[in-house]
Structures are given as structure tokens and as C-alpha cells.
Design a protein around this motif. Structure first.
Motif, PDB file in Angstrom:
ATOM      1  N   ASP A 201      26.956  57.487 125.708  1.00 11.67           N
ATOM      2  CA  ASP A 201      28.256  57.432 124.782  1.00 11.67           C
ATOM      3  C   ASP A 201      29.290  56.032 124.893  1.00 11.67           C
ATOM      4  O   ASP A 201      29.882  55.585 126.124  1.00 11.67           O
TER       5      ASP A 201
ATOM      6  N   SER B   7      25.366  59.085 122.742  1.00  8.38           N
ATOM      7  CA  SER B   7      26.025  58.875 122.254  1.00  8.38           C
ATOM      8  C   SER B   7      26.655  59.738 121.329  1.00  8.38           C
ATOM      9  O   SER B   7      25.390  60.969 120.596  1.00  8.38           O
ATOM     10  N   ARG B   8      27.352  60.384 121.481  1.00 12.47           N
ATOM     11  CA  ARG B   8      27.753  61.572 119.946  1.00 12.47           C
ATOM     12  C   ARG B   8      27.927  60.939 118.428  1.00 12.47           C
ATOM     13  O   ARG B   8      27.504  61.821 117.753  1.00 12.47           O
TER      14      ARG B   8
END
Length: 311
Positions: free
Chosen positions: A208, A164-165
Motif C-alpha cells: 500500500d 495496496s488498498r
């Protein structure tokens, strides 16, 4: 071949082939799942089939058909270690090839393609990987929309590549890598290439959100049930001195017990328990029976769950 594409994939495998068929046949208790996945893939190969179905039962091609054919060709397989997600991903092409009479090629993304930490390397290699697949399948779909072949891009341990960003500590190069993955997946959908991307992960929560939103299918693999354990043990131990009642008792003992509040995985049974039973009987020069099986079971514990409850 695209310039600089060497080493992008661990190996490629062409389906159908006898070795993959043997591996597919060994997947016990996953028939319904594989059937659903193959049906989805077949609809991507030949969208005219589902259009004909719609005309036959609805009198027209209803708008829902467009929604189906327009969705991103991305499968996410999640679950604990040893529950069969990577094995299914690696041999799904065999099931598709035999069901549709179509040539299928597996492209497992190699560790090299994940980058070695150099600035921009992972992004560049991912871009090249999608460029190669695009080049090989851009002409695979005929003018009538039917594809003559299918590519399967497999990314194992995908959480290391598509994390995940939203993570505050995430390096900007890792963010760029996720963006490159998303661009590649979106490009396949926009160009309607006959390419299926499969991401395997032990940590679904770590992927993400944009990756999860794009997934046409998110399959969470679980540890085998009593019936699945019994079926696998029966398949592996047929011809031994174990009776059906012995097999059922062994299947029960490999489930959740007071000693281990989690059952054995497929790999626990196939790669650890059963081989140890064979070796124990071999060392003693006796046939495999319930006594041998119980002795081995006592010293062969199941693998602990990987971050249980956080899939």
C-alpha cells in the motif's frame, strides 16, 4: 500478557545470543547495509547521541534532528527470493544488541496472526499484536529519552498483509487489516516506543502506498555480485582442494551467463550448490575439487527471478 495474544508470534528471540551471532557472521557482503541499519536503530534507542553530535559540530541541535527522531520506525526490505532480506531482518537485532549493549527482542508475526479468513479476524489479531508490543515496551524509555531495550516486529511476505488498498478487487476485510497495520505503526511513532517494524516483501509495488510513504528506509536487496559470491564461496569452501583461482572461476560461472541470464542468489549458493558439492564428493569418497564443483554446477541451476523488474 494481553488477553488473546497467544499465537500472535511464531516465536520470540532474545538478543544477543551465540546462534544469532553465527548467522550474522555468515552474511557476506552486507556489512555496509547492516551498519547503516544499526546506526539508524541506535539513534532511535538513544536520541541524545545524535543531539550531542549536532551540538558538537553545529553548535546547537538543528531542526533536522527533530525530523530524524520523529520519522516512523519502519524498515521495508524488498527483493527477489533468496537474496537475504529475511535473514538480515531476523538477525539485525543481534547486530543492534552487540553494537549498543542493549537487549533486543524479535517478534516475528505468525501466519496465524494474518487471519484464517474469518470476518474481522486479521484486524483483531493485528490490533492485539501491537497491544502486546506496546504493553511490553511502554516503560522501556527512561525520562531522559534513552531506551533500555528494543523490540523488532518482523512481518515476512508483507505484501500479503499490506497490499495496496487501491486494488479494485480488494476485500473490505483486507482493507481493514491494512488500516490496522497503519494504526499500529503510527501508534509506535506517536508514543515514541523503542520498537522497530520490518516488512519483507518480494513485491514492493504491491505494498500500500501509505505503508511505503511511512517507511524510514526502503532497502532493495539484489542478487550477489561477483565479489560477494566469491567471498561467500571462499568462506564456505575453505579447507577444500579448491584454489583461489577455482573459487573465482566458480563465482564467475554463478553469475549471469548465456545459459541463465540471471545470477545465483545467496540461498542458491548456500543451500543448494555448496551442499550438493559436499554430497557429491562424499558419495565418491574424494576431496572437493574443481572437477566435482563443475559437475555439480552443471546440474544445479539458479532460481528464476520472482516477477523480474516489478520490485
Amino acid at each position: 500478557m494481553i488477553e488473546g495474544s497467544e499465537g500472535l508470534f511464531a516465536h520470540t528471540e532474545e538478543f544477543p545470543n551465540p546462534s544469532a551471532q553465527a548467522r550474522l557472521a555468515a552474511l557476506v557482503g552486507l556489512d555496509d547495509l547492516i551498519d547503516r541499519l544499526v546506526t539508524d536503530a541506535a539513534a532511535r534507542l538513544d536520541p541524545t547521541m545524535i543531539q550531542r553530535w549536532s551540538r558538537a559540530v553545529h553548535g546547537q541541535v538543528i531542526p533536522a534532528i527533530g525530523a530524524l527522531t520523529d520519522r516512523t520506525p519502519l524498515f521495508v526490505f524488498a527483493g527477489d527470493v533468496g537474496v537475504g532480506k529475511t535473514e538480515v531482518a531476523e538477525v539485525l537485532g543481534q547486530a543492534i544488541a552487540t553494537r549498543t549493549d542493549t537487549d533486543v527482542t524479535l517478534y516475528p508475526l505468525s501466519l496465524t496472526a494474518r487471519g484464517r479468513g474469518a470476518v474481522g479476524e486479521m484486524t483483531t489479531l493485528l490490533t492485539r499484536a501491537f497491544e502486546r508490543i506496546t504493553a511490553e515496551f511502554v516503560r522501556a524509555r527512561r525520562s531522559d529519552g534513552v531506551a533500555s531495550s528494543l523490540g523488532v516486529l518482523l512481518v515476512d511476505e508483507a505484501d500479503a498483509l499490506a497490499q495496496s488498498r487501491e486494488l479494485a478487487q480488494m476485500h473490505h476485510e483486507d482493507r481493514a487489516g491494512v488500516n490496522a497495520l497503519l494504526r499500529g505503526i503510527d501508534g509506535i511513532r506517536i508514543d515514541r516506543l523503542p520498537v522497530l517494524t520490518i516488512l519483507c516483501t518480494n513485491r514492493l509495488h504491491a505494498l500500500d502506498p501509505a505503508v511505503q510513504r511511512r517507511a524510514a528506509t526502503v532497502e532493495v536487496f539484489t542478487r550477489p555480485t561477483h565479489e560477494q559470491r566469491a567471498a561467500l564461496l571462499t568462506r564456505l569452501l575453505i579447507g577444500s582442494k579448491l584454489s583461489p583461482e577455482d573459487i573465482d572461476a566458480l563465482a564467475f560461472a554463478t553469475g549471469e551467463t548465456a545459459g541463465h541470464p540471471y545470477s545465483y542468489t545467496y540461498s542458491d549458493l548456500r543451500q543448494r550448490l555448496v551442499p550438493e558439492v559436499v554430497l557429491a564428493a562424499y558419495r565418491q569418497g574424494v576431496a572437493i575439487d574443481s572437477v566435482i564443483a563443475r559437475e555439480v554446477l552443471e546440474r544445479t541451476q539458479p532460481t528464476r527471478p520472482f516477477e523480474a523488474g516489478r520490485l
